[in-house]
Design a protein around this motif. Structure first.
Motif, PDB file in Angstrom:
ATOM      1  N   GLU A   9      58.638   7.446  79.449  1.00 25.76           N
ATOM      2  CA  GLU A   9      59.353   6.368  80.127  1.00 25.76           C
ATOM      3  C   GLU A   9      59.252   5.064  79.343  1.00 25.76           C
ATOM      4  O   GLU A   9      60.241   4.350  79.169  1.00 25.76           O
ATOM      5  CB  GLU A   9      58.796   6.183  81.540  1.00 25.76           C
ATOM      6  CG  GLU A   9      59.537   5.168  82.352  1.00 25.76           C
ATOM      7  CD  GLU A   9      59.004   5.083  83.767  1.00 25.76           C
ATOM      8  OE1 GLU A   9      59.059   3.985  84.336  1.00 25.76           O
ATOM      9  OE2 GLU A   9      58.528   6.092  84.317  1.00 25.76           O
ATOM     10  N   VAL A  10      58.061   4.752  78.843  1.00 27.84           N
ATOM     11  CA  VAL A  10      57.864   3.526  78.068  1.00 27.84           C
ATOM     12  C   VAL A  10      58.664   3.590  76.766  1.00 27.84           C
ATOM     13  O   VAL A  10      59.309   2.615  76.376  1.00 27.84           O
ATOM     14  CB  VAL A  10      56.363   3.296  77.783  1.00 27.84           C
ATOM     15  CG1 VAL A  10      56.168   2.153  76.802  1.00 27.84           C
ATOM     16  CG2 VAL A  10      55.621   3.001  79.077  1.00 27.84           C
ATOM     17  N   THR A  12      61.362   5.319  76.197  1.00 28.65           N
ATOM     18  CA  THR A  12      62.787   5.295  76.509  1.00 28.65           C
ATOM     19  C   THR A  12      63.241   3.914  76.960  1.00 28.65           C
ATOM     20  O   THR A  12      64.237   3.383  76.465  1.00 28.65           O
ATOM     21  CB  THR A  12      63.103   6.324  77.610  1.00 28.65           C
ATOM     22  OG1 THR A  12      62.694   7.615  77.160  1.00 28.65           O
ATOM     23  CG2 THR A  12      64.572   6.343  77.943  1.00 28.65           C
ATOM     24  N   ASN A  13      62.502   3.314  77.891  1.00 24.69           N
ATOM     25  CA  ASN A  13      62.934   2.047  78.489  1.00 24.69           C
ATOM     26  C   ASN A  13      62.568   0.827  77.671  1.00 24.69           C
ATOM     27  O   ASN A  13      63.306  -0.159  77.664  1.00 24.69           O
ATOM     28  CB  ASN A  13      62.373   1.911  79.899  1.00 24.69           C
ATOM     29  CG  ASN A  13      62.923   2.964  80.837  1.00 24.69           C
ATOM     30  OD1 ASN A  13      64.055   3.396  80.694  1.00 24.69           O
ATOM     31  ND2 ASN A  13      62.114   3.391  81.770  1.00 24.69           N
ATOM     32  N   LEU A  14      61.430   0.856  77.008  1.00 25.05           N
ATOM     33  CA  LEU A  14      60.974  -0.315  76.262  1.00 25.05           C
ATOM     34  C   LEU A  14      61.127  -0.153  74.753  1.00 25.05           C
ATOM     35  O   LEU A  14      60.836  -1.078  74.006  1.00 25.05           O
ATOM     36  CB  LEU A  14      59.503  -0.608  76.598  1.00 25.05           C
ATOM     37  CG  LEU A  14      59.202  -0.878  78.065  1.00 25.05           C
ATOM     38  CD1 LEU A  14      57.717  -1.143  78.264  1.00 25.05           C
ATOM     39  CD2 LEU A  14      60.015  -2.049  78.580  1.00 25.05           C
ATOM     40  N   HIS A  15      61.528   1.025  74.335  1.00 25.77           N
ATOM     41  CA  HIS A  15      61.734   1.323  72.913  1.00 25.77           C
ATOM     42  C   HIS A  15      60.453   1.135  72.097  1.00 25.77           C
ATOM     43  O   HIS A  15      60.496   0.642  70.982  1.00 25.77           O
ATOM     44  CB  HIS A  15      62.879   0.476  72.342  1.00 25.77           C
ATOM     45  CG  HIS A  15      64.121   0.564  73.148  1.00 25.77           C
ATOM     46  ND1 HIS A  15      64.911   1.691  73.171  1.00 25.77           N
ATOM     47  CD2 HIS A  15      64.706  -0.309  74.013  1.00 25.77           C
ATOM     48  CE1 HIS A  15      65.937   1.499  73.991  1.00 25.77           C
ATOM     49  NE2 HIS A  15      65.829   0.302  74.522  1.00 25.77           N
ATOM     50  N   MET A  33      54.206  -1.466  84.403  1.00 24.78           N
ATOM     51  CA  MET A  33      55.142  -0.369  84.621  1.00 24.78           C
ATOM     52  C   MET A  33      55.269   0.002  86.093  1.00 24.78           C
ATOM     53  O   MET A  33      56.296   0.518  86.516  1.00 24.78           O
ATOM     54  CB  MET A  33      54.735   0.861  83.805  1.00 24.78           C
ATOM     55  CG  MET A  33      54.847   0.666  82.305  1.00 24.78           C
ATOM     56  SD  MET A  33      56.500   0.210  81.746  1.00 24.78           S
ATOM     57  CE  MET A  33      57.429   1.677  82.172  1.00 24.78           C
TER      58      MET A  33
END
Length: 56
Positions: A9-10, A12-15, A33
């Motif tokens: 998730e990190v 994907t969302n935060l690159h 998060m």
């Protein structure tokens, strides 16, 4: 598996890279998060007013 899903998730969302995640402190990262609208003390508008007053 939960940690792997969190890392995904990190990434994907935060690159973030894997190294970024592994070097981050876990507890503050989890607090960020897991934040949601129910955790707000101030509305977005109130936060902008406070931010702008600091700039003055």
């Amino acid at each position: 598996m939960d940690l792997q899903l969190f890392e995904k998730e990190v990434m994907t969302n935060l690159h973030w890279s894997v190294n970024d995640i592994e070097e981050a402190e876990y507890e503050p990262l989890m607090e960020i998060m897991n934040a949601n609208e129910d955790n707000r003390i101030y509305s977005s508008e109130e936060m902008m007013k406070r931010w702008n007053s600091l700039a003055d």
